[in-house]
Design an enzyme around this catalytic site. Structure first.
Site, PDB file in Angstrom:
ATOM      1  NE  ARG A  45     -29.335 -18.759  -0.420  1.00 61.76           N
ATOM      2  CZ  ARG A  45     -30.205 -19.719  -0.748  1.00 61.76           C
ATOM      3  NH1 ARG A  45     -31.412 -19.416  -1.200  1.00 61.76           N
ATOM      4  NH2 ARG A  45     -29.880 -20.989  -0.603  1.00 61.76           N
ATOM      5  CE1 TYR A  68     -24.801   6.148  -6.705  1.00 59.96           C
ATOM      6  CE2 TYR A  68     -25.253   3.956  -7.555  1.00 59.96           C
ATOM      7  CZ  TYR A  68     -24.482   4.808  -6.788  1.00 59.96           C
ATOM      8  OH  TYR A  68     -23.394   4.320  -6.108  1.00 59.96           O
ATOM      9  CG  ASP A 112     -32.758   5.666  -5.752  1.00 59.85           C
ATOM     10  OD1 ASP A 112     -32.787   6.072  -4.576  1.00 59.85           O
ATOM     11  OD2 ASP A 112     -31.728   5.204  -6.287  1.00 59.85           O
ATOM     12  CE  LYS A 146     -24.571   5.974  -1.290  1.00 62.65           C
ATOM     13  NZ  LYS A 146     -25.315   6.097  -2.545  1.00 62.65           N
TER      14      LYS A 146
HETATM   15  C1  LIG Z   1     -25.546   5.173  -3.454  1.00 65.99           C
HETATM   16  C2  LIG Z   1     -26.788   5.155  -4.231  1.00 65.99           C
HETATM   17  C3  LIG Z   1     -27.277   3.953  -4.769  1.00 65.99           C
HETATM   18  C4  LIG Z   1     -26.536   2.640  -4.647  1.00 65.99           C
HETATM   19  O1  LIG Z   1     -26.448   2.210  -3.320  1.00 65.99           O
HETATM   20  P1  LIG Z   1     -25.294   1.210  -2.802  1.00 65.99           P
HETATM   21  O2  LIG Z   1     -25.749   0.914  -1.414  1.00 65.99           O
HETATM   22  O3  LIG Z   1     -23.999   1.919  -2.889  1.00 65.99           O
HETATM   23  O4  LIG Z   1     -25.330   0.007  -3.677  1.00 65.99           O
HETATM   24  C5  LIG Z   1     -28.459   4.005  -5.479  1.00 65.99           C
HETATM   25  N1  LIG Z   1     -29.131   5.155  -5.655  1.00 65.99           N
HETATM   26  C6  LIG Z   1     -28.687   6.332  -5.159  1.00 65.99           C
HETATM   27  C7  LIG Z   1     -29.471   7.574  -5.402  1.00 65.99           C
HETATM   28  C8  LIG Z   1     -27.505   6.373  -4.428  1.00 65.99           C
HETATM   29  O5  LIG Z   1     -27.058   7.545  -3.951  1.00 65.99           O
END
Ligand SMILES: *Cc1c(COP(=O)(O)O)cnc(C)c1O
Length: 405
Positions: A63, A116, A188, A213
């Site tokens: 963990r 997001y 982000d 992504k």
């Molecule tokens: C998809 C996404 C997230 C969240 O990511 P997950 O892996 O689906 O939890 C956060 N920020 C952006 C800009 C995203 O495209």
């Protein structure tokens, strides 16, 4: 015995391939193994305690840390030029851990309206329960964001380019303003990737990725990473050790493997997306195109200054309203109709029924999201095939509309 290399001065494509991968791994394996082990054993109590107390490197319990997961963290750390990195089960876990580890009751956060979806829910639904005040400002208005920062805040939370209309924020300008108020800056960087944009070099304190992504790139594993200032990453790591939103080693391996081609993929997606945006801009079936690489895009000048490429996501609205979206999407041969982006395959979908489904038409319009918008995440297919595909589908929709009218 070969020394451990310092990859920090290598170029991004080289870091993407070699970064974090220098074992030694069992059996002299050249590839990072997936270490499926909950705990890690020791010969005696003293060597175990030395690792537990952080005197010697090693792993105790899955963990907290795992060798495969650590290799991924190191690769992202190198690519973002960060002091430290830690990982999470998903991108949303990275975001929620960052917010809950660093904020406390009475704190104030300044952020933008075009967040997001999941992040927006954290800000609007969950943080207020813990007496954290959140101001979500019109994304296009830098003066308004600066004015909110000047009212006092502990964190400025940014995304650029944004989802789905690819608005661009001047990260250096907002980071400088935030630091003048003593606030932390969190960015982000999922849409840009470290190949196209380096928020830490522009002044951010922490960078977050949904590794699900572009980093992983193959739409087969969920994951998240946060990296930046060592003292902040240590706080995130400590909170994650306790709340348990740990990245699974199997997912870490898939993302690590996907990342070896990150630079190649992103360069191709940058170039294909620009070509597709230009094609759509001049197409009679298209109403509006949103892509920061187009000179007419309101954020183009900032993007050209702070990004090395404009990214792989293009959004466009089709003439004929949502009915035209309904008709067009199933006609695309080379696109998954799915709620994802950043993959080797092209993925397309309407924000109206995916990322922004909870909003009313008026709320979507207030965010500048037309009802007939399609978010198109360009894959690594040959761009000629993607252009043909879009052209063919748009032509079919137009012909059908003529027959029906
Ligand atoms: C998809 C996404 C997230 C969240 O990511 P997950 O892996 O689906 O939890 C956060 N920020 C952006 C800009 C995203 O495209």
């Amino acid at each position: 015995m070969r020394e451990k290399w310092d990859w920090s001065d290598a170029r991004p494509a080289t870091k993407a391939v070699w970064g974090g991968e220098d074992g030694p791994w069992p059996g002299r394996a050249t590839q990072v193994p997936v270490v499926h082990s909950v705990s890690f054993g020791y010969d005696d109590v003293d060597s175990w305690f030395d690792v537990a107390l952080g005197k010697t490197p090693g792993h105790i319990y899955g963990r907290n840390t795992n060798p495969t997961v650590e290799a991924l963290e190191e690769k992202v750390r190198l690519l973002e030029g960060a002091e430290a990195a830690t990982s999470f089960a998903t991108g949303m876990a990275a975001i929620s851990n960052t917010l809950f580890a660093l904020l406390k009751p009475g704190d104030r956060v300044v952020s933008i309206k075009d967040l997001y979806g999941g992040t927006s829910l954290l800000f609007m639904e969950f943080l207020p329960r813990f007496q954290v005040e959140v101001a979500l400002v019109d994304t296009a208005d830098h003066d308004a964001i600066e004015a909110e920062i000047a009212r006092g805040c502990q964190m400025v939370y940014l995304e650029s380019p944004t989802n789905p209309t690819l608005k661009v924020l001047d990260l250096a300008r907002l980071a400088a303003r935030a630091h003048a108020e003593g606030a932390l800056v969190v960015v982000d960087n999922t849409f840009a990737t470290p190949i196209n944009q380096s928020p830490l070099a522009l002044g951010a304190d922490l960078v977050i990725h949904s590794a699900t992504k572009f980093l992983g790139g193959h739409a087969d594993a969920l994951g998240g990473v946060a990296c930046g200032r060592r003292d902040l990453v240590a706080q995130l790591f400590h909170f994650r050790e306790v709340n348990g939103a740990t990245l699974h080693p199997e997912a870490a391996y898939l993302i690590l493997r996907g990342m070896k081609t990150l630079d190649l993929r992103i360069r191709q997606q940058n170039s294909s997306a620009l070509e597709i945006a230009k094609f759509l801009e001049s197409h009679p079936g298209i109403d509006q195109v949103f892509y920061p690489g187009l000179p007419g895009h309101p954020g183009h000048a900032i993007a050209a200054r702070q990004m090395r490429g404009f990214g792989g996501v293009v959004s466009f609205s089709v003439r004929g309203g949502f009915q035209a979206v309904r008709a067009l999407l199933p006609r695309l041969r080379y696109a998954h109709l799915a709620a994802n982006l950043g993959a080797v395959e092209t993925v397309a979908g309407p924000p109206r029924t995916t990322s922004h489904v909870e909003l009313s038409s008026e709320e979507r319009l207030a965010l500048g999201i037309p009802e007939a918008l399609i978010r198109y995440s360009v894959g690594i297919e040959h761009v000629g095939d993607l252009l043909d595909d879009l052209g063919r589908a748009l032509h079919a929709v137009a012909s059908e509309a003529r027959v029906l009218s």
